[in-house]
Design a protein around this motif. Structure first.
Motif, PDB file in Angstrom:
ATOM      1  N   ARG A  52       0.876  -1.171   0.000  1.00 54.92           N
ATOM      2  CA  ARG A  52       0.000   0.000   0.000  1.00 54.92           C
ATOM      3  C   ARG A  52       0.914   1.222   0.000  1.00 54.92           C
ATOM      4  NH1 ARG A  52      -3.409   0.159   5.143  1.00 54.92           N
ATOM      5  NH2 ARG A  52      -1.588   1.233   5.931  1.00 54.92           N
ATOM      6  N   TYR A  53       0.538   2.267  -0.717  1.00 56.52           N
ATOM      7  CA  TYR A  53       1.411   3.432  -0.901  1.00 56.52           C
ATOM      8  C   TYR A  53       0.875   4.682  -0.208  1.00 56.52           C
ATOM      9  CZ  TYR A  53       4.065   0.761  -4.254  1.00 56.52           C
ATOM     10  OH  TYR A  53       4.856  -0.203  -4.830  1.00 56.52           O
ATOM     11  N   PHE A  54       1.793   5.619   0.015  1.00 60.46           N
ATOM     12  CA  PHE A  54       1.482   6.925   0.562  1.00 60.46           C
ATOM     13  C   PHE A  54       2.153   7.983  -0.297  1.00 60.46           C
ATOM     14  CE2 PHE A  54       1.650   4.078   4.215  1.00 60.46           C
ATOM     15  CZ  PHE A  54       0.507   4.405   4.927  1.00 60.46           C
ATOM     16  N   HIS A  55       1.511   9.150  -0.409  1.00 56.46           N
ATOM     17  CA  HIS A  55       2.158  10.332  -0.958  1.00 56.46           C
ATOM     18  C   HIS A  55       2.867  11.015   0.214  1.00 56.46           C
ATOM     19  CE1 HIS A  55      -0.483   9.538  -4.280  1.00 56.46           C
ATOM     20  NE2 HIS A  55      -1.535  10.107  -3.738  1.00 56.46           N
ATOM     21  N   ALA A  67       6.186   6.552  -0.651  1.00 54.45           N
ATOM     22  CA  ALA A  67       6.381   5.676   0.508  1.00 54.45           C
ATOM     23  C   ALA A  67       5.453   4.475   0.359  1.00 54.45           C
ATOM     24  CB  ALA A  67       6.062   6.419   1.794  1.00 54.45           C
ATOM     25  N   TRP A  68       5.873   3.356   0.915  1.00 51.33           N
ATOM     26  CA  TRP A  68       5.020   2.176   0.848  1.00 51.33           C
ATOM     27  C   TRP A  68       5.189   1.321   2.098  1.00 51.33           C
ATOM     28  CZ3 TRP A  68       9.694   2.428  -1.561  1.00 51.33           C
ATOM     29  CH2 TRP A  68      10.575   1.366  -1.407  1.00 51.33           C
ATOM     30  N   THR A  69       4.194   0.435   2.280  1.00 49.62           N
ATOM     31  CA  THR A  69       4.182  -0.466   3.422  1.00 49.62           C
ATOM     32  C   THR A  69       3.536  -1.783   3.013  1.00 49.62           C
ATOM     33  OG1 THR A  69       3.532  -0.681   5.746  1.00 49.62           O
ATOM     34  CG2 THR A  69       1.953   0.391   4.287  1.00 49.62           C
ATOM     35  N   PHE A  86      10.827   4.236   1.669  1.00 49.63           N
ATOM     36  CA  PHE A  86      10.721   5.444   0.842  1.00 49.63           C
ATOM     37  C   PHE A  86      11.561   5.325  -0.422  1.00 49.63           C
ATOM     38  CE2 PHE A  86      10.127   6.596   5.266  1.00 49.63           C
ATOM     39  CZ  PHE A  86       8.987   7.373   5.224  1.00 49.63           C
ATOM     40  N   TRP A  87      11.169   6.089  -1.438  1.00 50.15           N
ATOM     41  CA  TRP A  87      11.919   6.213  -2.688  1.00 50.15           C
ATOM     42  C   TRP A  87      11.506   7.500  -3.360  1.00 50.15           C
ATOM     43  CZ3 TRP A  87       9.987   2.959  -7.381  1.00 50.15           C
ATOM     44  CH2 TRP A  87       8.599   3.005  -7.477  1.00 50.15           C
ATOM     45  N   LYS A  88      11.725   7.627  -4.664  1.00 44.42           N
ATOM     46  CA  LYS A  88      11.321   8.807  -5.460  1.00 44.42           C
ATOM     47  C   LYS A  88      11.899  10.111  -4.914  1.00 44.42           C
ATOM     48  CE  LYS A  88       7.258   7.286  -7.859  1.00 44.42           C
ATOM     49  NZ  LYS A  88       5.922   7.689  -8.276  1.00 44.42           N
ATOM     50  N   GLY A  89      13.185  10.111  -4.659  1.00 46.92           N
ATOM     51  CA  GLY A  89      13.845  11.338  -4.239  1.00 46.92           C
ATOM     52  C   GLY A  89      13.919  11.555  -2.742  1.00 46.92           C
TER      53      GLY A  89
END
Length: 93
Positions: A52-55, A67-69, A86-89
């Motif tokens: 599941r992802y987060f902005h 971010a993801w979990t 976390f990723w994407k910068g």
């Protein structure tokens, strides 16, 4: 101590991350959930299960799906249940 930082803002900090495939997974207690917004995005890893992802939001800046979990990981990945990566910068070091 491992930190997750984006836009000069610390999102997470912990000396108890779990390192999996080069990603640090932070325990939930180490994450500032005030900077995360639930995303509708999901993905599936055959080894870890459904993610599941987060902005990540810092001020007006939004880092989509950064971010993801794994809220319900496979038995082999139980050690990262509910941890956040976390990723994407997002700088993690």
């Amino acid at each position: 101590m491992v930190l997750a930082i984006w836009k000069d803002t610390t999102i997470a900090t912990s000396d108890e991350t779990v390192l999996v495939e080069g990603n640090h997974y932070f325990p939930p207690s180490a994450v500032d959930f005030g900077l995360l917004e639930m995303s509708p995005h999901t993905s599936v890893c055959p080894i870890k299960g459904a993610a599941r992802y987060f902005h990540v939001r810092v001020g007006d800046a939004l880092n989509v799906n950064a971010a993801w979990t794994y809220p319900d990981p496979t038995p082999g990945a139980e050690g990262i249940r509910d941890h956040i990566a976390f990723w994407k910068g997002v700088e993690v070091a």
